[in-house]
Design an enzyme around this catalytic site. Structure first.
Site, mmCIF file in Angstrom:
data_model
loop_
_atom_site.group_PDB
_atom_site.id
_atom_site.type_symbol
_atom_site.label_atom_id
_atom_site.label_comp_id
_atom_site.label_asym_id
_atom_site.label_seq_id
_atom_site.Cartn_x
_atom_site.Cartn_y
_atom_site.Cartn_z
ATOM 1 N N GLN A 221 0.826 -1.202 0.000
ATOM 2 C CA GLN A 221 0.000 0.000 0.000
ATOM 3 C C GLN A 221 0.863 1.256 0.000
ATOM 4 O O GLN A 221 0.336 2.357 -0.087
ATOM 5 C CB GLN A 221 -0.888 0.025 1.259
ATOM 6 N N ARG A 368 -7.782 -0.959 8.825
ATOM 7 C CA ARG A 368 -8.875 -0.101 8.375
ATOM 8 C C ARG A 368 -9.144 1.010 9.385
ATOM 9 O O ARG A 368 -10.284 1.259 9.779
ATOM 10 C CB ARG A 368 -10.140 -0.914 8.104
ATOM 11 N N CYS A 369 -8.069 1.666 9.813
ATOM 12 C CA CYS A 369 -8.244 2.780 10.730
ATOM 13 C C CYS A 369 -6.986 3.617 10.756
ATOM 14 O O CYS A 369 -5.954 3.226 10.255
ATOM 15 C CB CYS A 369 -8.579 2.317 12.138
ATOM 16 N N GLU A 738 -12.652 4.539 6.559
ATOM 17 C CA GLU A 738 -12.532 3.721 7.760
ATOM 18 C C GLU A 738 -13.520 4.085 8.862
ATOM 19 O O GLU A 738 -13.598 3.379 9.862
ATOM 20 C CB GLU A 738 -11.096 3.851 8.272
#
Ligand code: FES
Ligand code: FES
Lengths: 793, 185
Positions: A221, A368-369, A738
């Site tokens: 990513q 996801r945060c 998120e």
């Protein structure tokens, strides 16, 4: 005439995604789809034990198998100074184990062969002799005075502690607690979870001896950070490294760190002078790569009788596994945990945090945060609910009393962040209305009389998305900004590249929409490219919901630079001075004579054929955007559930999400992000966790043990929208990817706890498995999720 | 005949090879393969049909779903030799040269995908459903897709996409075609 922005696919258009054209045909290009000539295949042999000394490794069996080309062990890595690598949090992590294995699934050896099946055969043929050591599976055990030392490889490491850290105003908070009418306390655990994108990790390293260039296709990513890391670890000059992140089958934070498999495939390619492909299997992914969460909380809220919160105290103990390889800004040891309570007007707060090593997989990634914000908001909203209950105040009313008011921005949060904007109460009201809160108390009462257990759970939160600014946010000293580069061709078509990297968020679609908005070039005329470090400008990548806040802002800024140059060209073409040129979407015109104008496409053509004297030809530029602040979206999630008292199973009767993420670039994609996030929230509340037995065996090493919700159990969602533009973002957007994962879990858990309120149960640790809920219902006591510890027989 | 007949031990350099022949997306393909080769790997590596993804290797995620004589199977758990003589449809077989299958259109139109990794398997499970039941309810769709995991979308739009495709297929079907009641076989 100005163009119709929606028609050209600009801001606010639910433009269909361009990347879908290849994905629906099965023509995506994921790392395992890449085939290079002469490519070899690598498999990893992993440790079956959580903690053991390696007495010997016999690889002769592997070498004897035809088709095996190379066997790598820790010893071979050590000979090249590659047995250990730096983590993203200033620790070290073993690439291949030399002295000890420190978690089940740790990388011990690699076999490189003509075929992946043969490479697996090779791994089977390696014999490792282990001497088992006592495993440590939770922080209490890790901090016991006689605990075995996990990181005996580190000089000066005397115990299993990673850090002690604190933030906030201790004295002020102590005073607030002394003055309080009521103090509410609650302890809980946010269990270990795994981001688990359906595609696991993998790489193809291709070292070309003739050019000395290393090309690595990689599931990452953040390709530019990886390039820097590879350059440091492998001592290859940065310009001789090209990282290509092809299509990613999801990421969710799992594909941010550097993994041993990447490093081993690179060395294998250097040694064999052939491309080497490593594709991790699911079990390898689940047991060895970046997990999320695994934090224990002791929380306290000090209140007045009228509901006003005076102060909060939080103490967290976090379990980082065997290596501190969290992916997070270096200043903040427990991520942005101190963003807790940002949506409430609370004068005092104090947080202490302790991190420990255990014999579990390393990671602590932002699943996801935005760096531990998920834990922060879960703890916050569970503490809020417990406090409201302890005070005997309605949970919605209690929030209303304490939420920051619309005219109170920018607002200094209890731990010192500055939130930018919002309409919190409006969001709460929309949510309450949608769930039918006004009539619920009565409905709940009547249902209870008939033996049915209904509950409503609320979660309201704002979270910090889009790190940096670069003054405060860096990873390994690399400042957190981002970039975009735009080239407008002579026919008015364009190519845009950014330092971010999409994993399903739809950048190829939405970035073009921002350009369309700024320049009036139809989105269909813009191609977007990301992920190749040889062509994309430097950027920190995509995680922590930072793409739109940072890279997206860079896209707007570079478009404005292009427009500024085009304006000069327009003045030249229109034969007026620049001050007399006006802009409307897609064209410049002469002030006072709107029909005399030139389109952006005509300016592009002139940039290559007819520039004014003294101007450089061409129409391209780049922008590096260092955000002045994080963006602060707000969300109100409300779940209504029914708990079956016979089985402990709970069903979601309705789930309402009210999201304010500022201006929405592509509403369709925003809603897709919210629904995906809510599903992960539901997963964590309901079923999804990774635990360990007393021997440190990972329970959750495959999709039979690690449960993810399917279409069958996932509830439907009702979405609502509020728009408060971000005051400091060029197009007013805030992060969104998120929010639902961050704020959602507490809504579900609060709902179940509300349904159980009459029993006196205050907490069940996630996931709320039927046996836990049933246990709480029948015993009337709280249920802890702490993993079991081995006791002497 | 005995149930078990001992044979000489095979050393790894004389791995037995089997010839298989199957129809893949309407075309007959043949290959010499090791018996242990999985169908997913034959499709991906042998036939370069990389639209079939592998996500778990344990029959749980459904990313590798293909149609085997019209029935959805998880090709990570089917040996390639088991497909000998059978008919396989992969995602590459859904569209014709000029036209997308309505299921593909539906996924794009209803935003039924994000990273796209689960999508081929999802679409093939959906096709198997719609071939049997042209008029499914939302629950029918959710049940039919319950062997396919998606980490991105939350399923709601996938369900919409399949219902969209069902509607389009019903609409496109020639009026005089024999009605298929989608009932039990
Ligand atoms: S790869 Fe076959 S079901 Fe997951
Ligand atoms: S779209 Fe990513 S897994 Fe389904």
């Amino acid at each position: 005439m100005a163009l119709d922005e929606i028609k050209i696919g600009g801001l606010g258009a639910s433009r269909k995604r361009v990347e879908d054209n290849r994905f629906i045909r099965g023509k995506g290009n994921y790392v395992d789809d890449v085939v290079l000539p002469g490519m070899l295949h690598m498999e990893i042999l992993r440790s079956p034990l959580a903690h053991a000394r390696i007495k010997s490794i016999d690889v002769s069996g592997a070498w004897a198998i035809p088709g095996v080309r190379l066997v790598l062990t820790g010893e071979m890595m050590a000979a090249r100074n590659l047995a250990w690598m730096p983590t993203l949090s200033y620790d070290t992590q073993a690439v291949l184990a030399t002295d000890k294995v420190r978690f089940q699934g740790q990388e011990v050896a690699c076999v490189i062969a003509d075929d992946p099946y043969v490479a697996k055969d090779g791994c089977e043929a390696i014999v490792v002799d282990y001497e088992p050591l006592p495993p440590i599976v939770n922080p209490t055990q890790a901090m016991a005075p006689d605990a075995p030392l996990i990181r005996d490889d580190k000089v000066n490491q005397v115990d299993n502690k990673v850090f002690d850290w604190e933030v906030g105003d201790k004295e002020g908070t102590d005073r607030a607690f002394a003055e309080a009418d009521v103090v509410s306390e609650i302890d809980m655990h946010y269990p270990r979870s795994h981001p688990s994108p359906i595609e696991a990790c993998g790489s193809i390293a291709d070292f070309d001896r003739s050019t000395s260039k290393l090309t690595v296709y990689m599931t990452t990513q953040a390709p530019h950070i990886i390039r820097a890391a590879v350059s440091l670890v492998a001592e290859i000059p940065e310009h001789m490294i090209r990282i290509i992140a092809p299509d990613l089958g999801g990421g969710f934070g799992n594909k941010v760190p550097v993994y041993p498999g990447y490093v081993a495939s690179i060395l294998a390619s250097i040694l064999t002078e052939r491309p080497v492909k490593w594709i991790e299997d699911k079990s390898g992914n689940l047991i060895s790569t970046g997990f999320g969460r695994d934090v224990y909380l002791k929380g306290q809220v000090a209140m007045r009788n009228d509901g006003k919160i005076l102060g909060v105290r939080m103490h967290t103990e976090s379990d980082h596994g065997a290596f501190f390889s969290d992916a997070q800004p270096s200043k903040f040891k427990i991520g942005l945990m101190h963003s807790a309570f940002a949506c409430y007007d609370i004068p005092n707060a104090h947080l202490t945090a302790t991190g420990v090593y255990t014999n579990k997989a390393p990671g602590g990634v932002a699943y996801r945060c935005s760096f531990r914000v998920t834990e922060a908001m879960y703890f916050q909203e569970r503490m809020i609910q417990a406090a409201a209950d302890d005070l005997g105040m309605d949970q919605a009313e209690f929030r209303r009393v304490n939420l920051v008011r619309d005219d109170d921005f920018p607002h200094r949060t209890p731990f010192g962040f500055l939130t930018d904007s919002g309409q919190y109460e409006k969001c709460l009201d929309i949510g309450l209305e949608a769930i039918g809160y006004a009539d619920f108390k009565q409905e709940q009462e009547e249902a209870r009389k008939r033996g049915r257990l209904l509950g409503i759970g609320i979660s309201t939160m704002t979270e910090p998305l889009g790190a940096g600014n670069s003054r405060e946010y860096d990873i390994l000293g690399i400042k957190m900004f981002d970039s975009a580069e735009l080239r407008v061709h002579m026919t008015g078509k364009a190519i845009l590249r950014t330092g971010a990297k999409t994993q399903g968020q739809g950048h190829e679609t939405t970035w073009a929409q921002i350009v369309a908005h700024e320049l009036g070039i139809p989105a269909d005329d813009i191609v977007v490219e990301e992920g190749d470090t040889d062509t994309a400008p430097f950027g920190m990548g995509t995680y922590a919901s930072r793409s739109t806040p940072v890279a997206g802002a860079a896209v707007a800024m570079v478009s404005r630079k292009i427009r500024a140059k085009a304006r000069k060209i327009a003045a030249h073409l229109l034969e007026v001075s620049e001050e007399d040129v006006e802009w409307e979407l897609g064209r410049f015109y002469v002030r006072g004579a709107q029909d005399r104008g030139v389109s952006i496409q005509e300016c592009a053509m002139a940039a290559y054929s007819n520039v004014p004297d003294g101007m450089e030809p061409g129409l391209e530029n780049n922008a590096y955007y260092d955000p002045p602040n994080l963006t602060w979206p707000f969300a109100c999630y409300i779940a209504k559930v029914e708990v079956d008292p016979e089985t402990g199973v709970w069903d979601v009767l309705k789930m309402v999400a009210v999201d304010d993420c500022g201006v929405r670039i592509n509403p369709m994609i925003v809603e897709g992000q919210i629904m995906g996030g809510l599903t992960e929230a539901y997963a964590m509340a309901n079923m999804q966790f990774i635990t360990f037995d007393e021997d440190g065996n990972c329970i959750g090493s495959n999709y039979m043990d690690y449960l993810l919700p399917t279409a069958w159990e996932t509830p439907g969602f009702e979405l609502h929208e509020v728009v408060t533009p971000c005051p400091h973002h060029p197009i007013g957007a805030k992060g969104i990817g998120e929010c639902a994962t961050v704020g959602g879990p507490a809504a579900f858990v609060n709902a179940v706890m509300d349904a159980l309120k009459h029993t006196g149960v205050r907490n069940i640790d996630m996931p709320l498995l039927p046996d836990r809920v049933y246990g709480a219902l029948t015993t009337g006591s709280d249920i802890s999720g702490m993993p079991p510890v081995k006791t002497e027989a | 005949m005995t149930l078990f007949e001992e044979v000489p031990v095979t050393t790894t350099d004389e791995i037995p090879v089997r010839r298989v022949e199957m129809r893949v997306n309407g075309e007959t393909r043949a290959a010499n393969i090791e018996p242990r080769l999985l169908l997913a790997h034959l499709l991906r590596n042998g036939l370069q049909l990389t639209g079939t993804h592998t996500g778990c290797d344990t029959t749980n995620c459904g990313a590798c779903t293909v149609l085997f004589d019209g029935q959805p199977v998880k090709s990570c758990t089917v040996f390639a030799v088991q497909a000998d003589g059978h008919d396989i449809t992969t995602v590459e077989g859904l569209a014709t040269a000029s036209e997308l299958h309505p299921i593909q259109e539906g996924f794009k139109d209803e935003h039924g995908l994000q990273c796209g990794f689960c999508t081929p398997g999802m679409m093939l499970s959906a096709k198997a459903l719609l071939d049997e039941n042209p008029n499914p309810t939302e629950d029918d769709v959710r049940w039919a897709l319950s062997g396919n995991l998606c980490r991105c979308t939350g399923y709601q739009n996938i369900v919409k996409a399949v219902l969209w495709a069902a509607e389009k297929l019903r609409h496109d079907a020639p009026a005089d075609a024999p009605a298929d009641d989608g009932g039990e076989a």
